[in-house]
Design a protein around this motif. Structure first.
Motif, PDB file in Angstrom:
ATOM      1  N   HIS A 175       1.781  19.362  -8.494  1.00 56.72           N
ATOM      2  CA  HIS A 175       2.919  18.732  -8.040  1.00 56.72           C
ATOM      3  C   HIS A 175       2.487  17.197  -7.852  1.00 56.72           C
ATOM      4  O   HIS A 175       1.724  16.773  -6.941  1.00 56.72           O
ATOM      5  N   THR A 176       3.380  16.426  -8.654  1.00 55.81           N
ATOM      6  CA  THR A 176       3.337  15.044  -8.238  1.00 55.81           C
ATOM      7  C   THR A 176       4.545  14.736  -7.755  1.00 55.81           C
ATOM      8  O   THR A 176       5.817  14.912  -8.323  1.00 55.81           O
ATOM      9  N   CYS A 177       4.769  14.045  -6.372  1.00 54.46           N
ATOM     10  CA  CYS A 177       5.969  13.728  -5.913  1.00 54.46           C
ATOM     11  C   CYS A 177       6.896  12.683  -6.643  1.00 54.46           C
ATOM     12  O   CYS A 177       6.506  11.503  -7.117  1.00 54.46           O
ATOM     13  N   PRO A 178       8.053  12.964  -7.044  1.00 52.54           N
ATOM     14  CA  PRO A 178       8.868  12.257  -7.891  1.00 52.54           C
ATOM     15  C   PRO A 178       8.997  10.986  -6.988  1.00 52.54           C
ATOM     16  O   PRO A 178       9.188   9.770  -7.860  1.00 52.54           O
ATOM     17  N   PHE A 179       9.498  11.143  -5.798  1.00 51.52           N
ATOM     18  CA  PHE A 179       9.881   9.913  -4.897  1.00 51.52           C
ATOM     19  C   PHE A 179       8.422   9.099  -4.887  1.00 51.52           C
ATOM     20  O   PHE A 179       9.014   7.734  -4.746  1.00 51.52           O
ATOM     21  N   THR A 218       1.008  -1.065   0.012  1.00 51.21           N
ATOM     22  CA  THR A 218       0.102   0.137  -0.174  1.00 51.21           C
ATOM     23  C   THR A 218       0.768   1.316  -0.041  1.00 51.21           C
ATOM     24  O   THR A 218       1.690   1.477   0.991  1.00 51.21           O
ATOM     25  N   LEU A 219       0.441   2.413  -0.988  1.00 43.52           N
ATOM     26  CA  LEU A 219       1.424   3.280  -1.017  1.00 43.52           C
ATOM     27  C   LEU A 219       0.543   4.464  -1.114  1.00 43.52           C
ATOM     28  O   LEU A 219      -0.442   4.609  -1.526  1.00 43.52           O
ATOM     29  N   TYR A 220       1.103   5.597  -0.021  1.00 40.86           N
ATOM     30  CA  TYR A 220       0.461   6.720  -0.218  1.00 40.86           C
ATOM     31  C   TYR A 220       1.292   7.885  -0.716  1.00 40.86           C
ATOM     32  O   TYR A 220       2.505   7.899  -0.130  1.00 40.86           O
ATOM     33  N   ARG A 221       1.220   8.791  -1.529  1.00 42.83           N
ATOM     34  CA  ARG A 221       1.897   9.523  -2.309  1.00 42.83           C
ATOM     35  C   ARG A 221       1.186  10.714  -2.688  1.00 42.83           C
ATOM     36  O   ARG A 221      -0.024  10.839  -2.912  1.00 42.83           O
ATOM     37  N   MET A 222       2.023  11.953  -2.849  1.00 46.53           N
ATOM     38  CA  MET A 222       1.387  13.141  -3.088  1.00 46.53           C
ATOM     39  C   MET A 222       1.154  13.155  -4.798  1.00 46.53           C
ATOM     40  O   MET A 222       2.060  12.969  -5.410  1.00 46.53           O
ATOM     41  N   VAL A 223       0.036  13.457  -5.049  1.00 48.02           N
ATOM     42  CA  VAL A 223      -0.580  13.635  -6.499  1.00 48.02           C
ATOM     43  C   VAL A 223      -1.517  14.872  -6.631  1.00 48.02           C
ATOM     44  O   VAL A 223      -2.689  14.630  -6.327  1.00 48.02           O
ATOM     45  N   GLY A 283       8.411   3.007   4.987  1.00 48.55           N
ATOM     46  CA  GLY A 283       8.617   4.270   4.881  1.00 48.55           C
ATOM     47  C   GLY A 283       8.738   4.679   3.612  1.00 48.55           C
ATOM     48  O   GLY A 283       8.055   4.457   2.840  1.00 48.55           O
ATOM     49  N   GLY A 284       9.652   5.578   3.313  1.00 48.62           N
ATOM     50  CA  GLY A 284       9.923   6.405   2.278  1.00 48.62           C
ATOM     51  C   GLY A 284      10.711   5.612   1.238  1.00 48.62           C
ATOM     52  O   GLY A 284      11.101   4.312   1.434  1.00 48.62           O
ATOM     53  N   THR A 317       6.044  12.334   2.791  1.00 48.48           N
ATOM     54  CA  THR A 317       5.491  11.322   1.967  1.00 48.48           C
ATOM     55  C   THR A 317       6.505  10.963   0.755  1.00 48.48           C
ATOM     56  O   THR A 317       7.200  12.048   0.569  1.00 48.48           O
ATOM     57  N   PRO A 318       6.467  10.000   0.139  1.00 41.74           N
ATOM     58  CA  PRO A 318       5.626   8.865   0.016  1.00 41.74           C
ATOM     59  C   PRO A 318       5.761   7.984   1.445  1.00 41.74           C
ATOM     60  O   PRO A 318       6.937   7.836   1.942  1.00 41.74           O
TER      61      PRO A 318
END
Length: 255
Positions: free
Chosen positions: A20-24, A11-16, A73-74, A62-63
């Motif tokens: 801004h879309t988080c590259p990590f 399960t992944l939580y990431r900024m979209v 973690g990240g 995040t992520p």
């Protein structure tokens, strides 16, 4: 009878967000998929939603990836989890990767030029081009941020410590000598420049590393370098010294 294949899930939580879309986050998703995981991809689409998630899970970034209910973690933590990188406490803050990349590309360029010019990649001119192209590429790295380079350079260069402005002149001298040596032109300018800066650099590095036993980072690839000052840095200076001797010898004595 059809055989069932169990699928690993993460399960992944990431900024979209629209801006801004988080590259990590993208790198984490790609890494998980390459490791054979089906990814439950949850997008954090607003700043309040992201802040609430971080507060809920007691994290500052995040992520965040969860596998089997456990928070990994990240992106960097994922790389450690999969054994790609060593644990953080075992990771070194130095690396030779930048100079390896530069020398490797310079070598391939030199072989390519020799192949084009002489239909043979393995010529004496290829060796000369390798050194001159390495000098030029290294100079580009320094010229990206001269202020940062000159600051790091002051840690060990003997002339720069006496004449601070030399740290800002050095990259231009290295670039000039490298370009002229690549062209095989104006040897009476390029050779003395390479010989002087190479000799000062070699003496400075030898003193700092092998006499004073100091553990420093080299400014050879710029002021933000993580390359340790040592044998590789000394080799760069020695190559310039040798080219400063060889090019006039070849042009005025052997020809």
């Amino acid at each position: 009878m059809q055989q069932q294949v169990s699928t690993k899930t993460a399960t992944l939580y990431r900024m979209v967000m629209p801006e801004h879309t988080c590259p990590f986050g993208l790198k984490s998703k790609d890494l998980l998929e390459r490791q054979g995981y089906a990814v439950e991809d949850h997008h954090l689409e607003t700043r309040p939603e992201t802040d609430a998630f971080m507060e809920e899970h007691g994290v500052k970034t995040t992520p965040q990836t969860f596998i089997g209910g456990e928070r990994i973690g990240g992106y960097d933590d994922l790389r450690v989890h999969f054994g790609i990188d060593p644990p953080k406490e075992e990771q070194s803050d130095t690396t030779y990767q930048p100079v390896i990349a530069i020398f490797a590309v310079a070598a391939l360029l030199a072989l390519g030029l020799s192949w084009h010019q002489y239909e043979n990649p393995f010529t004496l001119r290829a060796a000369e081009w390798f050194v001159s192209l390495s000098m030029t590429i290294l100079a580009i790295q320094k010229l990206q941020d001269i202020e940062s380079f000159s600051t790091m350079f002051l840690n060990y260069d003997l002339l720069a410590k006496r004449w601070v402005r030399y740290g800002k002149i050095y990259p231009f001298g290295e670039a000039l000598a490298g370009i002229l040596m690549t062209a095989g032109a104006l040897v009476f300018i390029s050779a003395p420049v390479a010989l002087v800066i190479g000799t000062i650099g070699a003496v400075s590095i030898f003193k700092a590393v092998y006499i004073d036993k100091r553990e420093l980072k080299c400014a050879c690839v710029g002021g933000s370098s993580s390359v340790p000052l040592g044998f590789v840095s000394l080799t760069e200076s020695l190559m310039m010294m040798l080219m400063g001797i060889w090019m006039p010898l070849k042009a005025f004595v052997l020809s």
